[in-house]
Design an enzyme around this catalytic site. Structure first.
Site, mmCIF file in Angstrom:
data_model
loop_
_atom_site.group_PDB
_atom_site.id
_atom_site.type_symbol
_atom_site.label_atom_id
_atom_site.label_comp_id
_atom_site.label_asym_id
_atom_site.label_seq_id
_atom_site.Cartn_x
_atom_site.Cartn_y
_atom_site.Cartn_z
ATOM 1 N N SER A 23 0.917 -0.992 0.104
ATOM 2 C CA SER A 23 -0.119 -0.069 -0.167
ATOM 3 C C SER A 23 0.801 1.448 -0.154
ATOM 4 C CB SER A 23 -0.685 0.030 1.230
ATOM 5 O OG SER A 23 -1.854 -1.128 1.315
ATOM 6 N N ARG A 27 1.394 4.297 -2.800
ATOM 7 C CA ARG A 27 1.262 5.707 -2.751
ATOM 8 C C ARG A 27 2.530 6.656 -2.974
ATOM 9 N NH1 ARG A 27 -2.416 2.568 -0.408
ATOM 10 N NH2 ARG A 27 -4.458 3.479 0.315
ATOM 11 N N SER A 167 -12.960 1.198 3.585
ATOM 12 C CA SER A 167 -12.165 0.910 2.302
ATOM 13 C C SER A 167 -11.055 1.763 1.954
ATOM 14 C CB SER A 167 -12.979 0.566 1.032
ATOM 15 O OG SER A 167 -11.950 0.740 -0.116
ATOM 16 N N ASP A 315 -6.438 -8.268 4.782
ATOM 17 C CA ASP A 315 -5.762 -9.011 4.023
ATOM 18 C C ASP A 315 -5.154 -10.190 4.372
ATOM 19 O OD1 ASP A 315 -6.226 -7.328 1.968
ATOM 20 O OD2 ASP A 315 -4.517 -6.178 2.076
ATOM 21 N N ARG A 388 -2.327 -13.896 -2.097
ATOM 22 C CA ARG A 388 -2.509 -14.384 -0.586
ATOM 23 C C ARG A 388 -2.753 -15.850 -0.205
ATOM 24 N NH1 ARG A 388 -0.425 -9.543 1.018
ATOM 25 N NH2 ARG A 388 -1.464 -7.839 0.326
HETATM 26 C C1 S3P Z 1 -5.819 -1.477 0.178
HETATM 27 C C2 S3P Z 1 -6.644 -1.467 0.815
HETATM 28 C C3 S3P Z 1 -7.468 -2.788 1.061
HETATM 29 C C4 S3P Z 1 -6.518 -3.878 0.901
HETATM 30 C C5 S3P Z 1 -5.829 -3.608 -0.275
HETATM 31 C C6 S3P Z 1 -4.875 -2.641 -0.317
HETATM 32 C C7 S3P Z 1 -4.893 -0.148 -0.291
HETATM 33 O O1 S3P Z 1 -8.721 -2.831 0.001
HETATM 34 O O2 S3P Z 1 -7.432 -5.093 0.835
HETATM 35 O O3 S3P Z 1 -5.001 -4.802 -0.487
HETATM 36 O O4 S3P Z 1 -3.674 0.011 -0.569
HETATM 37 O O5 S3P Z 1 -5.466 0.974 -0.009
HETATM 38 P P1 S3P Z 1 -10.073 -2.001 0.251
HETATM 39 O O6 S3P Z 1 -9.694 -0.478 0.245
HETATM 40 O O7 S3P Z 1 -10.773 -2.544 -0.993
HETATM 41 O O8 S3P Z 1 -10.551 -2.584 1.697
#
Ligand code: S3P
Length: 428
Positions: A23, A27, A167, A315, A388
């Site tokens: 994540s 970003r 989310s 996750d 995963r």
């Molecule tokens: C993520 C948010 C989550 C996560 C994904 C990565 C992110 O998803 O499951 O692996 O980097 O913002 P959701 O936003 O759909 O919950």
């Protein structure tokens, strides 16, 4: 039997540096491309998902250079982004597609985003609806709710959105669009999702406000290039936390793992099950806390989880389910219907996969009920192209009686390209 055979082991010992957080890597690349000036990212995740984000940036006219896990992005601001001459391919990555849509909503040109078969079946209405309400034009399959999606961005108006599922991808897409909108854009979530965007945007010089489950931003914020040191991914560390807890002997040390409180549900839950996990050297770098984790074998007991805990470990549920197969008593996971729309339907695929290996798992509409047993037989499991699951099945193999043949093990490359090599190094 086909696939990669993972044989049972009696111990696990060693020091591991898990790859950079997925994540945070996405970003860092994206915000670097939006910023003015150079951004230097260290420990960037070389998984397929984050490479998709870099490729999309390239197509939008953002130039970057990469040497191993070091990436330099030469940002010239969002207004320098150019209309791509071809479709952008986000591959398997929901984060690439949803965050890109958020940024591109304010770009005055047309862009089409697509992805692999899994991503093309994942719901996009959760981002396309709010972005449309802010002023973007989006068309796509099934009323513009499934990729490929074509967006024509432009003038946006800030709005307040109350989301129905926590989310971070949706929250981030709205905030990123809000940076280019007039007035204020606000997101209220039913529970707090990961807050990496808010933290990193502050690091890039943008004022993002947060209070509880609410975040807001004013349009017109300017990002300035930064240095980002990406911590290890706790979602990748989770596989070793479970291995180290359930293997017969040894000790695993996981260095420099991100421990942002919106991501540490797996630590709380494993510790609640009786795992022997210790944190040390906790340190804040670039707005993200990180720590060394030490895990030793212990006896686990079942647990019930749901509510606001779920987004903190969403996750990690596949590997948590593997742990629960060995825990004494029953484990119940609720309020996790979101799992059905991840890279695979992770409620069904986890239940089916573990049952085929000899576990006792019941599928619930919004989660799983797992009856722990002292051992797991093993056998054959398919990742269904879900990274995963591939890694969860491999850990199940190490802990099983007969080992597990994992079909489509290569799916692990999405987030952890060296996974099997590291397993070989620590398995005793
Ligand atoms: C993520 C948010 C989550 C996560 C994904 C990565 C992110 O998803 O499951 O692996 O980097 O913002 P959701 O936003 O759909 O919950």
């Amino acid at each position: 039997m086909q696939g990669v055979y993972v044989k049972p082991v009696s111990g696990a010992k060693g020091e591991i540096r898990v790859p950079g957080d997925k994540s945070i890597s996405h970003r860092a690349a994206l915000f670097g491309g939006m910023a003015h000036g150079e951004t230097h990212v260290s420990n960037f995740l070389l998984g397929q998902d984050c490479l998709s984000t870099l490729r999309c940036l390239n197509q939008l006219g953002v130039s970057w250079e990469r040497q191993g896990t070091e990436v330099w992005i030469r940002g010239e601001g969002m207004d320098a982004w150019q209309e791509p001459v071809d479709v952008l391919d986000a591959g398997n990555s929901g984060t690439t597609m949803r965050l890109m849509l958020g940024v591109l909503a304010g770009s005055p040109f047309a862009v089409t985003l697509t992805g692999d078969a899994s991503l093309r079946s994942r719901p996009m209405r959760r981002v396309t609806d709010p972005l449309r309400q802010m002023g973007a034009q989006i068309i796509g399959r099934q009323g513009g709710t499934l990729a490929p999606l074509t967006m024509e961005g432009g003038q946006l108006q800030g709005q307040t959105f109350r989301t129905t599922v926590p989310s971070a991808q949706v929250k981030s897409a709205i905030i990123l669009a809000g940076l280019r909108a007039s007035g204020e854009t606000r997101v209220l979530e039913p529970a707090l999702s990961r807050d990496h965007s808010e933290r990193m945007l502050r690091g890039f010089g943008v004022e993002v406000q947060s209070l509880g489950t609410e975040s807001w931003v004013r349009g017109g914020g300017r990002l300035t290039g930064q240095t980002v040191l990406v911590p290890g991914d706790i979602s990748s560390a989770a596989f070793f936390l479970v291995l180290g807890s359930l293997v017969g002997s040894g000790e695993l040390i996981l260095k420099d793992v991100g421990v942002n409180p919106t991501r540490t549900g797996i630590l709380d839950v494993l510790q609640g099950m009786g795992a022997d996990i210790e944190l040390s050297d906790v340190l804040d770098v670039c707005g993200e806390p990180r720590a060394t984790l030490r895990v030793r074998p212990s006896r686990l007991k079942g647990i019930e989880i749901g509510g606001p805990m779920i987004p903190r470990l969403i996750d990690e549920i596949p590997i948590l389910a593997v742990a629960a197969c060995f825990a004494e008593g029953e484990t119940v996971i609720r309020d996790a219907a979101e799992l059905r729309i991840k890279e695979s339907d992770r409620i069904r695929s986890v239940a089916d996969g573990l049952n085929a290996l000899g576990a006792k798992v019941e599928e619930l509409p919004d989660g799983l009920r797992i009856h722990g047993q002292p051992t797991l037989r093993g056998g054959y499991a398919n990742s269904l192209g879900d990274h995963r699951l591939a890694m969860a099945w491999a850990i199940a193999g190490l802990l099983s009686e007969e080992g597990v043949s994992v079909e489509n093990m290569e799916a692990a490359e999405v987030s952890y390209p060296d996974f099997l090599t590291v397993i070989k190094q620590v398995a005793k």
